[in-house]
Design an enzyme around this catalytic site. Structure first.
Site, PDB file in Angstrom:
ATOM      1  N   GLN A   1      -8.714   1.140   1.197  1.00  0.00           N
ATOM      2  CA  GLN A   1      -9.495   0.656   0.047  1.00  0.00           C
ATOM      3  C   GLN A   1     -10.219  -0.674   0.306  1.00  0.00           C
ATOM      4  O   GLN A   1     -11.275  -0.936  -0.266  1.00  0.00           O
ATOM      5  CB  GLN A   1      -8.596   0.514  -1.180  1.00  0.00           C
ATOM      6  CG  GLN A   1      -7.529  -0.563  -1.031  1.00  0.00           C
ATOM      7  CD  GLN A   1      -6.632  -0.699  -2.248  1.00  0.00           C
ATOM      8  OE1 GLN A   1      -6.777   0.038  -3.223  1.00  0.00           O
ATOM      9  NE2 GLN A   1      -5.696  -1.622  -2.211  1.00  0.00           N
TER      10      GLN A   1
ATOM     11  N   ARG B   1       1.313 -11.283  10.671  1.00  0.00           N
ATOM     12  CA  ARG B   1       0.914  -9.957  10.184  1.00  0.00           C
ATOM     13  C   ARG B   1      -0.493  -9.555  10.607  1.00  0.00           C
ATOM     14  O   ARG B   1      -0.701  -8.413  11.051  1.00  0.00           O
ATOM     15  CB  ARG B   1       1.018  -9.891   8.665  1.00  0.00           C
ATOM     16  CG  ARG B   1       2.414  -9.776   8.163  1.00  0.00           C
ATOM     17  CD  ARG B   1       2.445  -9.982   6.663  1.00  0.00           C
ATOM     18  NE  ARG B   1       3.774  -9.825   6.163  1.00  0.00           N
ATOM     19  CZ  ARG B   1       4.287  -8.685   5.717  1.00  0.00           C
ATOM     20  NH1 ARG B   1       3.585  -7.588   5.689  1.00  0.00           N
ATOM     21  NH2 ARG B   1       5.529  -8.632   5.276  1.00  0.00           N
TER      22      ARG B   1
ATOM     23  N   TYR C   1      10.833 -19.012  10.560  1.00  0.00           N
ATOM     24  CA  TYR C   1      10.820 -18.671  11.989  1.00  0.00           C
ATOM     25  C   TYR C   1       9.422 -18.906  12.545  1.00  0.00           C
ATOM     26  O   TYR C   1       8.428 -18.873  11.807  1.00  0.00           O
ATOM     27  CB  TYR C   1      11.274 -17.220  12.224  1.00  0.00           C
ATOM     28  CG  TYR C   1      10.607 -16.174  11.362  1.00  0.00           C
ATOM     29  CD1 TYR C   1       9.368 -15.643  11.689  1.00  0.00           C
ATOM     30  CD2 TYR C   1      11.224 -15.709  10.203  1.00  0.00           C
ATOM     31  CE1 TYR C   1       8.756 -14.670  10.898  1.00  0.00           C
ATOM     32  CE2 TYR C   1      10.620 -14.745   9.401  1.00  0.00           C
ATOM     33  CZ  TYR C   1       9.398 -14.232   9.762  1.00  0.00           C
ATOM     34  OH  TYR C   1       8.789 -13.274   8.979  1.00  0.00           O
TER      35      TYR C   1
HETATM   36  C1  FAD Z   1       8.061 -11.756   1.341  1.00  0.00           C
HETATM   37  C2  FAD Z   1       8.199 -10.511   2.190  1.00  0.00           C
HETATM   38  C3  FAD Z   1       8.649 -10.593   3.507  1.00  0.00           C
HETATM   39  C4  FAD Z   1       8.785  -9.441   4.305  1.00  0.00           C
HETATM   40  N1  FAD Z   1       9.251  -9.543   5.586  1.00  0.00           N
HETATM   41  C5  FAD Z   1       9.428  -8.419   6.341  1.00  0.00           C
HETATM   42  C6  FAD Z   1       9.940  -8.510   7.691  1.00  0.00           C
HETATM   43  O1  FAD Z   1      10.218  -9.584   8.204  1.00  0.00           O
HETATM   44  N2  FAD Z   1      10.099  -7.347   8.403  1.00  0.00           N
HETATM   45  C7  FAD Z   1       9.787  -6.129   7.861  1.00  0.00           C
HETATM   46  O2  FAD Z   1       9.956  -5.101   8.556  1.00  0.00           O
HETATM   47  N3  FAD Z   1       9.288  -6.008   6.599  1.00  0.00           N
HETATM   48  C8  FAD Z   1       9.099  -7.120   5.828  1.00  0.00           C
HETATM   49  N4  FAD Z   1       8.593  -7.018   4.562  1.00  0.00           N
HETATM   50  C9  FAD Z   1       8.218  -5.677   4.060  1.00  0.00           C
HETATM   51  C10 FAD Z   1       6.854  -5.240   4.588  1.00  0.00           C
HETATM   52  O3  FAD Z   1       5.880  -6.195   4.274  1.00  0.00           O
HETATM   53  C11 FAD Z   1       6.425  -3.897   3.988  1.00  0.00           C
HETATM   54  O4  FAD Z   1       7.512  -3.019   4.009  1.00  0.00           O
HETATM   55  C12 FAD Z   1       5.264  -3.283   4.774  1.00  0.00           C
HETATM   56  O5  FAD Z   1       4.116  -4.081   4.646  1.00  0.00           O
HETATM   57  C13 FAD Z   1       4.970  -1.854   4.298  1.00  0.00           C
HETATM   58  O6  FAD Z   1       3.878  -1.332   4.999  1.00  0.00           O
HETATM   59  P1  FAD Z   1       3.020  -0.144   4.381  1.00  0.00           P
HETATM   60  O7  FAD Z   1       1.990   0.168   5.420  1.00  0.00           O
HETATM   61  O8  FAD Z   1       3.914   0.931   3.897  1.00  0.00           O
HETATM   62  O9  FAD Z   1       2.335  -0.748   3.079  1.00  0.00           O
HETATM   63  P2  FAD Z   1       1.286  -1.927   2.954  1.00  0.00           P
HETATM   64  O10 FAD Z   1       1.510  -2.956   3.993  1.00  0.00           O
HETATM   65  O11 FAD Z   1       1.340  -2.350   1.527  1.00  0.00           O
HETATM   66  O12 FAD Z   1      -0.126  -1.221   3.239  1.00  0.00           O
HETATM   67  C14 FAD Z   1      -0.727  -0.346   2.308  1.00  0.00           C
HETATM   68  C15 FAD Z   1      -2.208  -0.271   2.596  1.00  0.00           C
HETATM   69  O13 FAD Z   1      -2.781   0.715   1.750  1.00  0.00           O
HETATM   70  C16 FAD Z   1      -3.955   0.210   1.142  1.00  0.00           C
HETATM   71  N5  FAD Z   1      -4.097   0.908  -0.134  1.00  0.00           N
HETATM   72  C17 FAD Z   1      -3.382   0.744  -1.257  1.00  0.00           C
HETATM   73  N6  FAD Z   1      -3.785   1.598  -2.210  1.00  0.00           N
HETATM   74  C18 FAD Z   1      -4.784   2.313  -1.662  1.00  0.00           C
HETATM   75  C19 FAD Z   1      -5.607   3.374  -2.138  1.00  0.00           C
HETATM   76  N7  FAD Z   1      -5.477   3.859  -3.397  1.00  0.00           N
HETATM   77  N8  FAD Z   1      -6.536   3.914  -1.310  1.00  0.00           N
HETATM   78  C20 FAD Z   1      -6.684   3.432  -0.038  1.00  0.00           C
HETATM   79  N9  FAD Z   1      -5.950   2.417   0.459  1.00  0.00           N
HETATM   80  C21 FAD Z   1      -4.999   1.889  -0.340  1.00  0.00           C
HETATM   81  C22 FAD Z   1      -3.696  -1.277   1.012  1.00  0.00           C
HETATM   82  O14 FAD Z   1      -4.926  -2.001   0.893  1.00  0.00           O
HETATM   83  C23 FAD Z   1      -2.954  -1.568   2.311  1.00  0.00           C
HETATM   84  O15 FAD Z   1      -3.845  -1.828   3.371  1.00  0.00           O
HETATM   85  C24 FAD Z   1       8.455  -8.161   3.752  1.00  0.00           C
HETATM   86  C25 FAD Z   1       7.984  -8.072   2.437  1.00  0.00           C
HETATM   87  C26 FAD Z   1       7.871  -9.232   1.645  1.00  0.00           C
HETATM   88  C27 FAD Z   1       7.383  -9.106   0.216  1.00  0.00           C
END
Ligand code: FAD
Length: 395
Positions: A31, A104, A213
């Site tokens: 998106q 990230r 870290y």
């Molecule tokens: C404070 C904090 C610290 C963290 N630290 C860690 C850590 O140290 N190690 C670890 O493993 N995890 C950590 N996490 C968890 C980690 O950030 C998430 O689990 C991870 O980002 C999930 O990845 P994802 O690709 O599933 O989702 P996301 O990273 O949320 O990616 C989703 C993507 O989909 C896109 N999107 C959303 N809706 C739509 C749509 N309708 N159409 C098209 N695109 C869309 C978004 O723009 C985004 O690019 C942490 C989380 C937090 C809040």
């Protein structure tokens, strides 16, 4: 096989790369107008880096990251310190792969480059998934603005507020934990010499904990402070807080924590929500991955690691299992459900270890740390995570 992926985050791009490497035609619909992650850190444990090495991007990422020497645990106010575990060379020796602390945007950039090297037009930006339909032969993804895309499979990798999940299983019912997380990155040159160390630190306290870290070969320090506070409930990577508000939240903490807080140029805050583990992730030709189906509190550092594991196992299930698409997706889901549920529950279970009223008393704090943060209890909580091999696990 033509696979459509909604969401170009860490999970979506890991899945895309894994699928491309296995010969699938892949299109990622993101998106945002550019692929960008929040400027924050991420801990990638050996189970996650194992997958990134298998996908051929491990060394590229390692060059951009920090291989922290180890982790320690400290008491919030006295600063008393214990070694939690060794990382660095010890992690490689024990688990075969490094434990990396990464920025990230670097992870996303490395994955994006690798995907585009294989298929330059695989990633479509400004493409928001709003719905889908499926029949016996195909799935059609609907994008905002009216465009559509057709494929054999649709993967909802669209994060915690997943549209694909809502279309599959109905509206979301997240529950606020009563905890918010402050985040920030600090240029290392702003910190005094004694704090410039290639070590990860967990400060534990009565109503909150701080994790910091180093990132980017030690150029910056990542800071996260989770604290019990119920007056703010927005689950967002981009919500800003103020220096004063953050400073107010760390009154009474050790001077090193105060120093970190004083040097954060732009603090952000995120309200931590929990969603009950889902029994099913797939319907027909559509499935979910990463935070879309198993978002978890960041207290085991496994959200992104799990999304990366999902990507590889989903690619394996789609290409190695001989069956119809729905059955292949079921095999993926079955291979992942128990492990991710354990990570969701383990993360929530860590709240009382990181935050505990007994930590207000230095003597009881010492007992708490010796009981919860040493030897066997640590091995029990982390070994099953780090030793997982997504490249060979049965599907
Ligand atoms: C404070 C904090 C610290 C963290 N630290 C860690 C850590 O140290 N190690 C670890 O493993 N995890 C950590 N996490 C968890 C980690 O950030 C998430 O689990 C991870 O980002 C999930 O990845 P994802 O690709 O599933 O989702 P996301 O990273 O949320 O990616 C989703 C993507 O989909 C896109 N999107 C959303 N809706 C739509 C749509 N309708 N159409 C098209 N695109 C869309 C978004 O723009 C985004 O690019 C942490 C989380 C937090 C809040």
């Amino acid at each position: 096989m033509r696979v459509l992926i909604a969401g170009g985050g860490i999970g979506g791009l890991s899945a895309a790369l894994a699928l491309i490497r296995k010969g699938c035609e892949v299109e990622v619909y993101e998106q945002a107008s550019e692929l960008k992650e929040v400027g924050a850190g991420l801990q990638l444990s050996p189970n996650g880096t194992h997958v990134l090495y298998a996908l051929g991007v491990g060394e590229e990422l390692r060059a951009l990251s920090c291989e922290t020497e180890g982790k320690e645990i400290r008491i919030w106010n006295t600063g008393e310190c214990w070694k939690l575990f060794d990382l660095g060379a010890v992690a490689i020796e024990r688990y075969g792969y490094p434990y990396l602390t990464v920025y990230r945007p670097d992870v996303l950039a490395v994955l994006e480059r690798a995907v585009r090297r294989e298929r330059p037009d695989a990633i479509r930006l400004n493409a928001k998934a709003v719905g889908f339909s499926q029949d016996e032969g195909q799935v059609t993804l609907q994008l905002e603005g009216g465009a559509t895309a057709r494929g054999d499979v649709l993967i909802g990798a669209d994060g915690v507020h997943s549209r694909v999940r809502q279309a599959l299983f109905g509206p979301d019912r997240p529950k606020f934990t009563g905890i918010i997380a402050w985040r920030g990155v600090i240029p290392m040159e702003r910190l005094p010499r004694h704090m410039v160390r290639m070590v990860g630190t967990n400060w534990v306290g009565p109503g909150g904990h701080v994790v910091h870290y180093p990132l980017r070969a030690g150029a910056v320090m990542n800071f996260v402070y989770a604290l019990e506070r119920s007056d703010w409930q927005i689950e967002s990577w981009s919500a800003r807080g103020t220096q004063d508000e953050l400073a107010n939240d760390v009154v009474g903490w050790h001077e090193d924590v105060q120093t970190l807080v004083r040097n954060i140029p732009a603090p952000f805050k995120w309200a931590l929500m929990v969603r009950p583990p889902m029994e099913r992730w797939s319907v027909g030709r559509v499935t979910l991955l990463g935070d879309a189906c198993h978002s978890m509190l960041p207290f085991l550092g496994q959200g992104a690691n799990s999304a990366i594991e999902d990507g590889l196992i989903l690619a394996r299930a789609l290409t190695e299992v001989e069956s119809d698409i729905a059955s292949r997706l079921l095999r993926y889901e079955n291979a992942r459900r128990d492990r991710t549920r354990r990570a969701v529950e383990g993360s929530a279970d860590n709240i009382h270890r990181f935050h505990n009223k007994v930590l207000a008393d230095p003597v009881k704090a010492r007992e708490h740390v010796s009981r919860e943060w040493a030897g066997q209890p640590i091995a029990d909580r982390y070994e099953w995570i780090f030793r997982y091999d997504a490249t060979t696990v049965e599907i």
